[in-house]
Enzyme design. Structure first.
Site, PDB file in Angstrom:
ATOM      1  N   CYS A 111     -12.778   9.732  -7.054  1.00  0.00           N
ATOM      2  CA  CYS A 111     -12.897  10.722  -5.979  1.00  0.00           C
ATOM      3  C   CYS A 111     -12.042  11.961  -6.258  1.00  0.00           C
ATOM      4  CB  CYS A 111     -12.560  10.049  -4.655  1.00  0.00           C
ATOM      5  SG  CYS A 111     -13.155  10.916  -3.203  1.00  0.00           S
ATOM      6  N   HIS A 112     -10.972  12.182  -5.478  1.00  0.00           N
ATOM      7  CA  HIS A 112     -10.062  13.304  -5.704  1.00  0.00           C
ATOM      8  C   HIS A 112      -8.935  12.944  -6.676  1.00  0.00           C
ATOM      9  CE1 HIS A 112     -12.036  14.650  -1.996  1.00  0.00           C
ATOM     10  NE2 HIS A 112     -11.601  15.871  -2.264  1.00  0.00           N
ATOM     11  N   GLY A 113      -8.845  11.657  -7.062  1.00  0.00           N
ATOM     12  CA  GLY A 113      -7.819  11.204  -7.999  1.00  0.00           C
ATOM     13  C   GLY A 113      -7.780  11.995  -9.302  1.00  0.00           C
ATOM     14  N   TRP A 115      -7.685  14.987  -9.793  1.00  0.00           N
ATOM     15  CA  TRP A 115      -6.778  16.144  -9.720  1.00  0.00           C
ATOM     16  C   TRP A 115      -5.510  15.883 -10.530  1.00  0.00           C
ATOM     17  CZ3 TRP A 115      -7.188  17.481  -3.842  1.00  0.00           C
ATOM     18  CH2 TRP A 115      -8.045  18.568  -3.674  1.00  0.00           C
TER      19      TRP A 115
END
Length: 185
Positions: A111-113, A115
């Site tokens: 997911c946003h991991g 980043w």
């Protein structure tokens, strides 16, 4: 090849993690007998989120400062918007990601991991996926970005969203059981 029960996983997270992306992989790995350690900037319980609603909390096992990457076979980076956004500003968290990537150990981000992967500067030339709003950052960091439920590029595993968790966990299990396990200390 090591058995999943002989492997040690590190999850790093802080407040704002997407609940399912931490709890589900953790539970599945623990059920298989793996050792799973949760590290965070502090030992205070961290707040999970179910999309934009507060979810459950969990107490970390250790702080990021106490992490020795040599003691683990794989690193898992759950998403949620606030979690990786906060951790990518934490020098120790970024150092942990860099260490795992440099060692060739499995690094899995969902997911946003991813980043954190961008901040650690480890996606240039790699094929990855992530939540749609993170894909531009991945592309700008030099990654080949695709829209697939799970992408494995060498030691790097990425997925897009909570619906991808079953494929994400299976890819993690496959990667670590095909790698050489870190000896217990």
């Amino acid at each position: 090849m090591p058995d999943i029960a002989d492997t040690r996983f590190l999850i790093i997270a802080t407040d704002g993690f997407e609940q399912s992306e931490l709890f589900e992989p953790r539970a599945r790995l623990l059920e298989d007998g793996a050792q799973v350690t949760l590290a965070s900037p502090k030992l205070d319980p961290i707040q999970g989120m179910e999309h934009d609603e507060k979810g459950d909390t969990i107490r970390p096992d250790m702080t990021l400062d106490d992490v020795d990457p040599d003691q683990y076979d794989a690193l898992i980076l759950p998403g949620g918007v606030a979690n990786p956004d906060t951790l990518r500003m934490n020098e120790k968290a970024v150092d942990i990601v860099e260490s795992f990537m440099e060692s060739g150990k499995t690094v899995a981000a969902i997911c946003h991991g991813p980043w954190l992967l961008v901040e650690a500067d480890v996606v240039d030339g790699r094929t990855v996926t992530g939540w749609p709003s993170v894909r531009t950052d991945l592309f700008n960091a030099g990654a080949n970005v695709v829209d697939q439920e799970v992408v494995v590029d060498g030691n790097l595993i990425t997925s897009r969203k909570p619906d991808d968790i079953p494929a994400f966990v299976e890819a993690i299990k496959k990667a670590v059981t095909q790698a050489e396990a870190v000896p217990a200390s």
